[in-house]
Scaffold this motif. Sequence first.
Motif: not given
Length: 307
Positions: A241-248
């Motif tokens: 279900x993850x769409x996007x992630x960055x460092x925080x």
Amino acid sequence: HANYLYAAQIIENVHSVDFCSSYPFCMLSEQYPQTRFIKSNVKRFEDLIENEYAYILDITFEKLNSRTYNHYLSKSKCYDLYKVITDNGRVVSAGKIRVFCTNVDLQIIRKAYKFTNYTINNAMRSKLGYLDRDFLMKILELYNNKTAFKGIIEKYIEYMLSKQKLNGLYGMSVTNLIKDIVEFNNNEWLPVEQLTDADVTAKLQEIAKSFATFLTPAYGVFITAYARRNLWENILQIDNDLVYADTDSIKFVGDHSDVIEKYNKKALAKLKKAMKENDIDITLTAPADPAGNTHPLGVFENDGNYL
């Protein structure tokens, strides 16, 4: 996923959550290398003494395959590659692959991948301990000021200074103190003197004896490792279900409030333990903004929904 066929689509109601000062939280709540790294003869993962030592590891994995839709290892940071399949630069599988990592990274690698065999080629370890208490108090002072001044026009300069200094604390720990000597001449920087091995050794000895040097790149390496682990503890559970992630920050579809709430409780408990062991008032870790809302360090805060 299996055939690398992708389709563009509009994803509605994407939830976004942000870490509240991820790096400062890691600096306050975690323990770091406090002694010179020495060689360790550890050969099995089960023999790592992670409650006492920080480790730098050189590991070769065989027949490594991802367990999840999201992939942790970056191909560009791996070596001795054999039959590697990647997804946008991230390793999906490999016949053989060599990785240099911390023991904190290894915790995520073991959850994100399965493998038939591994060899610890080299290992170094250092005794763990919290960062200096005065340094921890400075982190809290800057975080409290940043939170208290946010949104107040008359305090904009004070807010920006606190924010920049807070962000700079991590940067200070990974600043290279050993550099070639350069001069600015005719509108360009030119090396005047390139350091030899003997020069580097002498500079290291000078730094080791200096009372002005209170940070080490070893801190910075583990700050980012802890931050990645905190992020990936949640990514691995949200996964498809993850769409996007960055460092925080993490953006996802569906209801994963239970994952976020569980993580937040764990983060607050870790912070409470660290403050108690360093004899620091726990209320300093959750200052109030001008509207009276508290902002505990290290937890996920709701950042709204997106189309």
